[in-house]
Design a protein around this motif. Sequence first.
Motif, PDB file in Angstrom:
ATOM      1  N   MET A   1      26.615 -33.637 -23.162  1.00 51.70           N
ATOM      2  CA  MET A   1      25.440 -33.121 -22.517  1.00 51.70           C
ATOM      3  C   MET A   1      25.159 -31.737 -23.072  1.00 51.70           C
ATOM      4  SD  MET A   1      26.742 -31.861 -18.821  1.00 51.70           S
ATOM      5  CE  MET A   1      28.301 -32.595 -19.149  1.00 51.70           C
ATOM      6  N   GLU A   2      23.906 -31.442 -23.292  1.00 52.03           N
ATOM      7  CA  GLU A   2      23.497 -30.145 -23.835  1.00 52.03           C
ATOM      8  C   GLU A   2      22.810 -29.318 -22.763  1.00 52.03           C
ATOM      9  OE1 GLU A   2      21.309 -30.019 -27.462  1.00 52.03           O
ATOM     10  OE2 GLU A   2      22.605 -31.465 -28.449  1.00 52.03           O
ATOM     11  N   ILE A   3      23.113 -28.026 -22.774  1.00 51.31           N
ATOM     12  CA  ILE A   3      22.413 -27.075 -21.916  1.00 51.31           C
ATOM     13  C   ILE A   3      22.081 -25.862 -22.760  1.00 51.31           C
ATOM     14  CG2 ILE A   3      23.435 -27.837 -19.739  1.00 51.31           C
ATOM     15  CD1 ILE A   3      25.372 -25.509 -19.903  1.00 51.31           C
ATOM     16  N   SER A   4      20.999 -25.187 -22.391  1.00 53.03           N
ATOM     17  CA  SER A   4      20.623 -23.995 -23.128  1.00 53.03           C
ATOM     18  C   SER A   4      19.878 -23.053 -22.197  1.00 53.03           C
ATOM     19  CB  SER A   4      19.749 -24.361 -24.331  1.00 53.03           C
ATOM     20  OG  SER A   4      18.560 -24.988 -23.886  1.00 53.03           O
ATOM     21  N   GLY A   5      19.761 -21.824 -22.641  1.00 53.83           N
ATOM     22  CA  GLY A   5      19.047 -20.842 -21.842  1.00 53.83           C
ATOM     23  C   GLY A   5      19.059 -19.494 -22.521  1.00 53.83           C
ATOM     24  N   GLY A  83      44.386 -31.953 -14.786  1.00 51.80           N
ATOM     25  CA  GLY A  83      45.273 -32.935 -14.158  1.00 51.80           C
ATOM     26  C   GLY A  83      44.543 -34.235 -13.890  1.00 51.80           C
ATOM     27  N   ILE A  84      44.686 -34.737 -12.674  1.00 50.90           N
ATOM     28  CA  ILE A  84      44.092 -36.025 -12.306  1.00 50.90           C
ATOM     29  C   ILE A  84      42.562 -35.986 -12.357  1.00 50.90           C
ATOM     30  CG2 ILE A  84      44.040 -35.622  -9.829  1.00 50.90           C
ATOM     31  CD1 ILE A  84      45.060 -38.586  -9.582  1.00 50.90           C
ATOM     32  N   ALA A  85      41.969 -34.788 -12.238  1.00 52.55           N
ATOM     33  CA  ALA A  85      40.507 -34.665 -12.272  1.00 52.55           C
ATOM     34  C   ALA A  85      39.949 -34.980 -13.654  1.00 52.55           C
ATOM     35  CB  ALA A  85      40.075 -33.266 -11.854  1.00 52.55           C
ATOM     36  N   GLY A  86      40.774 -34.805 -14.679  1.00 51.83           N
ATOM     37  CA  GLY A  86      40.306 -35.113 -16.022  1.00 51.83           C
ATOM     38  C   GLY A  86      40.310 -33.899 -16.923  1.00 51.83           C
ATOM     39  N   PHE A  87      39.380 -33.898 -17.870  1.00 48.42           N
ATOM     40  CA  PHE A  87      39.317 -32.802 -18.832  1.00 48.42           C
ATOM     41  C   PHE A  87      37.869 -32.417 -19.076  1.00 48.42           C
ATOM     42  CE2 PHE A  87      38.626 -36.484 -21.498  1.00 48.42           C
ATOM     43  CZ  PHE A  87      37.674 -36.045 -22.401  1.00 48.42           C
ATOM     44  N   ALA A  88      37.710 -31.237 -19.615  1.00 53.63           N
ATOM     45  CA  ALA A  88      36.391 -30.771 -20.048  1.00 53.63           C
ATOM     46  C   ALA A  88      36.582 -30.052 -21.371  1.00 53.63           C
ATOM     47  CB  ALA A  88      35.793 -29.823 -19.008  1.00 53.63           C
ATOM     48  N   LYS A  89      35.654 -30.254 -22.279  1.00 54.78           N
ATOM     49  CA  LYS A  89      35.694 -29.530 -23.541  1.00 54.78           C
ATOM     50  C   LYS A  89      34.276 -29.341 -24.023  1.00 54.78           C
ATOM     51  CE  LYS A  89      36.501 -33.511 -26.589  1.00 54.78           C
ATOM     52  NZ  LYS A  89      37.369 -34.055 -27.624  1.00 54.78           N
ATOM     53  N   GLY A  90      34.097 -28.309 -24.818  1.00 56.43           N
ATOM     54  CA  GLY A  90      32.768 -28.061 -25.341  1.00 56.43           C
ATOM     55  C   GLY A  90      32.708 -26.777 -26.124  1.00 56.43           C
ATOM     56  N   HIS A  91      31.505 -26.435 -26.521  1.00 56.56           N
ATOM     57  CA  HIS A  91      31.290 -25.203 -27.261  1.00 56.56           C
ATOM     58  C   HIS A  91      29.902 -24.668 -26.936  1.00 56.56           C
ATOM     59  CE1 HIS A  91      29.429 -28.233 -29.907  1.00 56.56           C
ATOM     60  NE2 HIS A  91      28.550 -27.278 -30.134  1.00 56.56           N
ATOM     61  N   ALA A  92      29.730 -23.380 -27.185  1.00 55.22           N
ATOM     62  CA  ALA A  92      28.420 -22.750 -27.013  1.00 55.22           C
ATOM     63  C   ALA A  92      28.171 -21.820 -28.186  1.00 55.22           C
ATOM     64  CB  ALA A  92      28.372 -21.959 -25.702  1.00 55.22           C
ATOM     65  N   ASP A  93      26.974 -21.896 -28.721  1.00 53.53           N
ATOM     66  CA  ASP A  93      26.539 -20.950 -29.742  1.00 53.53           C
ATOM     67  C   ASP A  93      25.765 -19.860 -29.030  1.00 53.53           C
ATOM     68  OD1 ASP A  93      27.556 -22.314 -32.058  1.00 53.53           O
ATOM     69  OD2 ASP A  93      26.010 -23.816 -31.724  1.00 53.53           O
ATOM     70  N   VAL A  94      26.203 -18.617 -29.208  1.00 55.04           N
ATOM     71  CA  VAL A  94      25.606 -17.467 -28.539  1.00 55.04           C
ATOM     72  C   VAL A  94      24.969 -16.571 -29.598  1.00 55.04           C
ATOM     73  CG1 VAL A  94      26.067 -15.467 -27.069  1.00 55.04           C
ATOM     74  CG2 VAL A  94      27.351 -17.588 -26.725  1.00 55.04           C
ATOM     75  N   ALA A 109      24.689 -24.913 -25.513  1.00 53.53           N
ATOM     76  CA  ALA A 109      26.035 -25.433 -25.302  1.00 53.53           C
ATOM     77  C   ALA A 109      26.040 -26.948 -25.261  1.00 53.53           C
ATOM     78  CB  ALA A 109      26.594 -24.871 -23.995  1.00 53.53           C
ATOM     79  N   ASP A 110      27.175 -27.494 -25.615  1.00 50.14           N
ATOM     80  CA  ASP A 110      27.390 -28.930 -25.559  1.00 50.14           C
ATOM     81  C   ASP A 110      28.750 -29.147 -24.908  1.00 50.14           C
ATOM     82  OD1 ASP A 110      26.962 -31.648 -25.955  1.00 50.14           O
ATOM     83  OD2 ASP A 110      27.934 -31.634 -27.909  1.00 50.14           O
ATOM     84  N   ALA A 111      28.820 -30.005 -23.901  1.00 48.38           N
ATOM     85  CA  ALA A 111      30.067 -30.227 -23.172  1.00 48.38           C
ATOM     86  C   ALA A 111      30.336 -31.715 -23.008  1.00 48.38           C
ATOM     87  CB  ALA A 111      29.994 -29.554 -21.807  1.00 48.38           C
ATOM     88  N   GLN A 112      31.617 -32.038 -22.892  1.00 42.20           N
ATOM     89  CA  GLN A 112      32.055 -33.403 -22.653  1.00 42.20           C
ATOM     90  C   GLN A 112      33.101 -33.366 -21.547  1.00 42.20           C
ATOM     91  OE1 GLN A 112      33.719 -34.422 -26.422  1.00 42.20           O
ATOM     92  NE2 GLN A 112      31.753 -34.828 -27.377  1.00 42.20           N
ATOM     93  N   VAL A 113      33.098 -34.378 -20.704  1.00 41.83           N
ATOM     94  CA  VAL A 113      34.103 -34.479 -19.647  1.00 41.83           C
ATOM     95  C   VAL A 113      34.689 -35.875 -19.654  1.00 41.83           C
ATOM     96  CG1 VAL A 113      33.051 -32.714 -18.175  1.00 41.83           C
ATOM     97  CG2 VAL A 113      32.384 -35.106 -17.882  1.00 41.83           C
ATOM     98  N   GLY A 114      35.904 -35.986 -19.124  1.00 43.51           N
ATOM     99  CA  GLY A 114      36.562 -37.278 -19.029  1.00 43.51           C
ATOM    100  C   GLY A 114      37.368 -37.365 -17.745  1.00 43.51           C
ATOM    101  N   GLY A 115      37.871 -38.525 -17.437  1.00 43.14           N
ATOM    102  CA  GLY A 115      38.653 -38.724 -16.221  1.00 43.14           C
ATOM    103  C   GLY A 115      37.744 -38.859 -15.002  1.00 43.14           C
TER     104      GLY A 115
END
Length: 152
Positions: A1-5, A83-94, A109-115
Amino acid sequence: MEISGEERIAAPRDVVWAALNNPDILRQCIPGCQTLEQKSPTELAATVKLKIGPVSASFNGEVTLSDINAPESYRISGEGKGGIAGFAKGHADVVLEEDGADTILRYKADAQVGGKLAQLGSRLIGSTSQKLAQQFFADFNAVLTTPAETSL
């Protein structure tokens, strides 16, 4: 998912750049930040506690700065495990752009989540991510533009 501002900050670009690279300032501004430790000039370790919908978790993660073009831009990348909630990873260009005495801070920014987090649905994750990004930059702006209290 992408977000910007973008955020207009009433401070010179070099001051904004220094603050973006200051762990003490970042710790104050990152929503839910419990700890933020600088391991090297381009690496940080963080613990962040967040509630996303019905899921609340503490994420332990690593943050890396790359593509550094001081004092104009960089990429901040991170990955956290909750932990059990999962993971999050991503990056942002500033990107920091001078505008008179102010600085325009733009991010994409672009982020990914799992779990379990991924099961919450993209709409909830997207709106929460946008809200957290807006909160970070609003808090960051406030820290830089609010005069420090002086004690007599």
